[in-house]
Design a protein around this motif. Structure first.
Motif, short mmCIF file in Angstrom:
data_model
loop_
_atom_site.label_atom_id
_atom_site.label_comp_id
_atom_site.label_asym_id
_atom_site.label_seq_id
_atom_site.Cartn_x
_atom_site.Cartn_y
_atom_site.Cartn_z
N MET A 1 40.09 1.38 31.91
CA MET A 1 39.53 0.36 32.59
C MET A 1 39.60 1.00 34.55
N SER A 45 41.87 -1.94 27.84
CA SER A 45 41.38 -1.09 27.43
C SER A 45 40.25 -1.76 25.27
N ASN A 46 41.54 -2.12 24.45
CA ASN A 46 41.47 -2.52 23.22
C ASN A 46 41.73 -4.23 23.38
N GLU A 74 37.42 -2.59 26.69
CA GLU A 74 35.90 -2.03 26.43
C GLU A 74 35.88 -2.16 24.90
N TYR A 75 36.73 -2.01 24.42
CA TYR A 75 36.49 -2.05 22.85
C TYR A 75 37.72 -3.00 22.00
#
Length: 306
Positions: A1, A45-46, A74-75
């Motif tokens: 990130m 990120s997750n 992001e995920y």
């Protein structure tokens, strides 16, 4: 990130901010302010790495600071998150970096992730107005969108549409039929219906409660304790604090000082070991044993003034 890119965009759009860059385990990574709006940003990120207790702490701190928490991710377990869509994790809005940057630049999203798919909010009146203006019947639009006439009637009453249907409606009538999602405003509306976290576990928090302060605790850095008192005569007791167990206080003090200056709260490090310093980098150092001796608000105020 890319937190640096995010910080640059925020500053470019007129936000002042404090970026917390001291490793993992932080409750939030950026606190940003513009006019009377404050946002606490957590970057991961997750999004599924945000567990319920983390979300609860983030919501609790946001409540007392009158701020909006936002998760940038992001995920998820199901794959990449889509740009232009507002997701949710334990009632906290979740946006991709691209969606968030567009949002603060004034381009609000129109889609959100709901049970069973992605949906778009419709301006039913505008939809009907454009349909009638262009001479389309309910049946014409229903046939084109591969839905029933009843569904079109419901859309014109304001029912949300699945994104595949919304795309077809946009090809007929343009973006004006969509309602934008203002993440910050909608969080403010949601806040009143959310139950605050009330339990106070630390002896420091319990002591502050005993002298009449409202206390919110977090188990994560950079802030462990926030207090706020609604009575005007005790207004200057509002503080952000951290219970520091180790011997290296400098970094904790630096972060607390930046946050306290930002939101106009006292910054306090509650320390367990004996120290002869009264402050560090503008942050008041209070030994926990010293705190335990206070009996009322005035005693606490005296400690803060020393």
């Amino acid at each position: 990130m890319n937190i640096h890119l995010l910080s640059e965009v925020l500053r470019k759009e007129g936000w002042s901010l404090v970026s917390i860059e001291s490793g993992r385990g932080m409750l939030f990574d950026i606190i940003a302010k513009k006019d009377d709006i404050i946002i606490l940003i957590k970057c991961v990120s997750n999004v599924d790495s945000i567990k319920r207790d983390i979300a609860r702490d983030l919501i609790s701190i946001s409540r007392v600071l009158n701020a909006t928490p936002i998760i940038i991710a992001e995920y998820s377990l199901y794959g990449p998150l889509m740009d232009g869509v507002v997701y949710s994790r334990y009632n906290i809005p979740v946006l991709t970096l691209g969606t968030f940057m567009e949002y603060i630049q004034g381009r609000k999203p129109v889609a959100y992730a709901g049970r069973g798919g992605i949906y778009v909010r419709l301006n039913g009146e505008k939809l009907r107005e454009k349909r009638v203006l262009r001479g389309y019947s309910l049946g014409n639009v229903a046939y084109y969108c591969n839905v029933s006439r009843k569904a079109i009637i419901e859309y014109e009453k304001g029912m949300d549409a699945e994104i595949t249907v919304a795309e077809k409606l946009r090809s007929l009538f343009g973006n004006e039929i969509f309602l934008e999602i203002d993440v910050i405003k909608e969080w403010g509306s949601l806040l009143g219906s959310m139950k605050p976290k009330e339990e106070v576990e630390s002896i420091v928090g319990q002591k502050l409660c005993s002298v009449g302060l409202k206390v919110v605790e977090s188990k994560r850095d950079p802030v462990n304790i926030v207090t706020l008192n609604d009575e005007e005569k005790f207004e200057d007791v509002s503080l952000v604090g951290k219970i520091e167990k180790g011997r290296a206080y400098d970094q904790a003090a630096q972060i607390l000082r930046a946050i306290s200056d930002f939101i106009n709260f006292h910054a306090v490090l509650f320390v367990k070991r004996v120290t002869y310093k009264q402050s560090l980098g503008g942050v008041r150092l209070i030994n926990i044993k010293e705190l335990m001796r206070i009996e009322d608000i005035e005693d606490l105020l005296e400690l803060l003034r020393q």
